[in-house]
Design an enzyme around this catalytic site. Structure first.
Site, PDB file in Angstrom:
ATOM      1  N   HIS D  39      -5.127  14.422   1.370  1.00 48.25           N
ATOM      2  CA  HIS D  39      -6.191  13.668   2.025  1.00 48.25           C
ATOM      3  C   HIS D  39      -5.574  13.203   3.361  1.00 48.25           C
ATOM      4  O   HIS D  39      -4.494  13.674   3.724  1.00 48.25           O
ATOM      5  CB  HIS D  39      -6.661  12.493   1.157  1.00 48.25           C
ATOM      6  CG  HIS D  39      -5.644  11.438   0.940  1.00 48.25           C
ATOM      7  ND1 HIS D  39      -4.579  11.587   0.068  1.00 48.25           N
ATOM      8  CD2 HIS D  39      -5.473  10.224   1.494  1.00 48.25           C
ATOM      9  CE1 HIS D  39      -3.828  10.497   0.088  1.00 48.25           C
ATOM     10  NE2 HIS D  39      -4.342   9.653   0.958  1.00 48.25           N
ATOM     11  N   HIS D  41      -5.608  10.259   7.064  1.00 41.95           N
ATOM     12  CA  HIS D  41      -5.921   8.966   7.666  1.00 41.95           C
ATOM     13  C   HIS D  41      -5.824   9.045   9.192  1.00 41.95           C
ATOM     14  O   HIS D  41      -5.107   9.881   9.731  1.00 41.95           O
ATOM     15  CB  HIS D  41      -4.928   7.887   7.195  1.00 41.95           C
ATOM     16  CG  HIS D  41      -4.917   7.646   5.731  1.00 41.95           C
ATOM     17  ND1 HIS D  41      -5.942   7.021   5.073  1.00 41.95           N
ATOM     18  CD2 HIS D  41      -4.004   7.964   4.776  1.00 41.95           C
ATOM     19  CE1 HIS D  41      -5.658   6.944   3.778  1.00 41.95           C
ATOM     20  NE2 HIS D  41      -4.484   7.508   3.564  1.00 41.95           N
ATOM     21  N   GLU D 125      -2.701   2.095   7.678  1.00 40.84           N
ATOM     22  CA  GLU D 125      -3.117   3.324   7.002  1.00 40.84           C
ATOM     23  C   GLU D 125      -4.639   3.399   6.992  1.00 40.84           C
ATOM     24  O   GLU D 125      -5.229   4.460   7.122  1.00 40.84           O
ATOM     25  CB  GLU D 125      -2.579   3.271   5.568  1.00 40.84           C
ATOM     26  CG  GLU D 125      -2.929   4.465   4.726  1.00 40.84           C
ATOM     27  CD  GLU D 125      -2.423   4.288   3.303  1.00 40.84           C
ATOM     28  OE1 GLU D 125      -1.189   4.155   3.121  1.00 40.84           O
ATOM     29  OE2 GLU D 125      -3.259   4.265   2.374  1.00 40.84           O
TER      30      GLU D 125
END
Lengths: 136, 136, 136, 136, 136, 136
Positions: D39, D41, D125
C-alpha cells in the site's frame, strides 16, 4: 528514543463558569465563554508517546492500538458530551482546555504498555488555540 | 463575473432532537447527537458572493466589508451560543447543518450591496462534514 | 506546568538585502528574495506561554487576553507593513524570519503577566518554512 | 539559538512484513499493513535544524539550500519508490515510520554545514500519525 | 436543494503503466509514476450528495450513514490495497486519479437512498492534485 | 467530463492604490492595503481544467505538465515580485485578487492543449479570502 503522535477527535459542549462566583463575575472574567446555555468545540487531541522501536515490528507501539486506547479511555467518554455535566472525571473541575489536557494525561497514562511512556497531550480547542501538557 | 469567498468562524452548542418524537426515537435516529445535555462544534462558515469587479477598486466587494456584514448579521448571533436555545431565528427549526446553512443565506442576502449577489453558503460542522446552499 | 499556544497572523512585504554588499552579491546570496522591489508573505505567528493553571479560572492566561497582547505589541506593528521600511524595531536588522522571531520574543516578553513565562515564538514564513525561538 | 524547519514531500509504497515470521503472524501483527501487494502514503517530512543566525544574512542556513540537501540526499531516493524494494539504505530494515525517521536522520546529518545541527526529523505517514526523532 | 459533503480516506499503492506499451514508452509518458515496484498515496475522498432536507430530521441524509455507505462500498475495497492488483472493479483500467473518480461514482451511486442524488466525487491524490467527477 | 485541479504558489508584494485618487481617498477606501511601502502575501493558485480522460493514459492532462505550464506562464512571472511594479501584464490594472485571477486566466488559457479546457482559476490571497473566475 523515538516519539509517535496520534490524532483523535471529539466534539463537545462546555462552559467556563466558577460556581463560587456570581454570574456577573463569571461574565466579567469568562465573557461569552460563561454563556449559561453552553457553547462547544471540535476538539483535536494529539497524543505523543515515546519509546524504542521494537526490533521485530519497527514500532514503539502500533498506531492503531494507540488509537484504540485513546478512543476507549478518552474520546468515547468525551465525544458528543457536555463536559461540565456528563463526564464523571471532570466533575468539580473548571472546564478549561488546560485542565482538560491534564486530566486526559492522568486518565490515559496508566493504560499504556510498560515500555511506552506518555510524552505529551496536545489539545486544540480551536485551530488557533491549543494547550500542551508534559506531565511535569 | 468573479466570485469572492470569505471565511468566518463561530463556536456553538446544539443538539439534534425532534420535540415531536419520544426520547427513544430521537436516540434511535440521531444517536449521540441527541444527547439532551448538548454537544458542540467549531463551525467554519465560507460565504461566496459574485459580481463584476468595480473599475476603480478592482473589488466585487471589499473583503473586509463582507467580513463585517457576516459578523454583524450572522456570527455575532451564533458565536458562543446554544443554537437550540439562544438564537431567535432558529427557534422551531431542526438544528441540522443543512437547515443552518439555509437560514444563514436568508439572513445574510438582504444586507449585501445591490450589485453583489450571494452565491453560496458553505458551512463546515467538522473538518470532514460540510453543507452547501446556493439559494435554489 | 501547562503550555498554551495562540495563533495570530500578519501580512507584510520585505526583502533580504544586506546594505553592506553590492547588488550582485545580494542577488548571489539571497536570489529572488533580494528583489529590490520587495515581495511578501502571510506570516503565521504561534506564541507559546507556560505556567500553572489558576485554581479559580483553570487558565494559565485567558487566550483572548494573550491574543490582545500579541495584537497590540506585535501584529498591529507588522500587519500590512513593509518590514524593512515601516517598523522601527527592525531598523538596521537583516529581515530574515530567524531575526524576526527573536525580535518578536524581545518585544512581547515584557508584557506578559508575572506568573506567565514566554516559552516559544514560532513563525511561519510559508506553510513549508518556519522558525522557532525559545529565548536561549 | 534558533530553529529552522523545512517541509518536503515524498510519495511511496511499502508494506510492514517481517520476513522471519509466517504470513499468518504478519497479518495478525500488522493487519492490512502487511498486504503482500503493498500500500502507500504521501509522506510529509519536516526537517528541523538549529544554530545561530549569521550576522550578514540573518540565516541559520538558507531554507532553499536546506531544501536542496533534503531533496538530494533523502526525498529523491524515496519519492515514487517502493521503500521495501527500491531503497538501498532501507534494505533489511522493518519499514516502519519510526525506523524510516531514524534512517533519514542518519543519512542527512553528515551533509549539513558545520555550524548547523540537525535537531529533529518529523515524518507524517498520514495527517493523523507522525513520528519524531531527535538523534537521542 | 442542499449539498452535503463527507470526507473519507484510503491509503493505497498503484502505478501508471499501460500494458500495451513498452517499458520505455511507459517511462517516457508516466516518468517516475511508472516505477514497476509501485508507489502510493494517502487518498482523500470527498463525496457530495444533494437533496432536500427532511422535515423531521433536517437531514438530506445522515452524514454517519453516508460515511458508512462510502466505507462499505468504496474505501474498504481500496484501503491498504494495490489498486492495480487487488481491486476487481479496477481490473483492466488505467489507474489514474481521473479513472478512479469515475469508477467510485459508478460504484457508489446505486447505493444512495432514492431521494438523495450523487453530485460530485472529489479525489485528492496529493494535497496539490485533485480530480472531480459530476457524472456528466 | 472530468475536472483536474493543480495547486501552485507564489509570494509577492502589492498595494491597492488607485493613481487617479488622492492618498487620502486611497486610505479611506483601501485602508492599510494602501500602505505606500507595500505589503504582501503567500498566494495559493488552484488551476482547474476539464476534459475527457485519454484512453491510453487515463489523464485529462499530465498533472506534472499542467504544473509546468502554470509555472512557466504564471508563477515564474509573479513569484517574489512586486505585482504593481515588476509584472508587465499587470501594468495599469488595480492589483486586486479579483483582477489578478482574471489576468491569470487570460494568460494561461492559450497555452493549454487543444482538448483541455480551462475551467476555473481559484486564487487565495490569505487562507480566509479567495477569488474564483470561470471565464464568464
Amino acid at each position: 528514543m523515538v516519539y509517535l503522535t496520534r490524532l483523535e477527535h471529539f466534539n463537545a459542549a462546555h462552559k467556563l463558569y466558577n460556581p463560587n462566583w456570581s454570574r456577573e463575575k463569571n461574565e466579567e472574567v469568562f465573557g461569552e465563554c460563561a454563556n449559561e446555555n453552553w457553547h462547544g468545540h471540535n476538539f483535536d487531541l494529539y497524543v505523543t508517546v515515546k519509546g524504542e522501536p521494537n526490533e521485530d515490528t519497527g514500532f514503539i507501539i502500533d498506531a492503531k492500538k494507540l488509537g484504540k486506547l485513546i478512543k476507549e479511555h478518552i474520546t468515547e467518554e468525551l465525544d458528543h458530551k457536555n463536559l461540565n455535566l456528563d463526564v464523571d472525571f471532570l466533575k468539580g473541575k473548571m472546564c478549561s482546555t488546560e485542565n482538560l489536557a491534564v486530566v486526559i494525561w492522568e486518565r490515559l497514562a496508566p493504560y499504556l504498555p510498560e515500555k511506552v511512556k506518555l510524552h505529551c497531550i496536545r489539545l486544540f480547542e480551536t485551530p488557533r488555540i491549543y494547550v500542551e501538557y508534559y506531565g511535569e
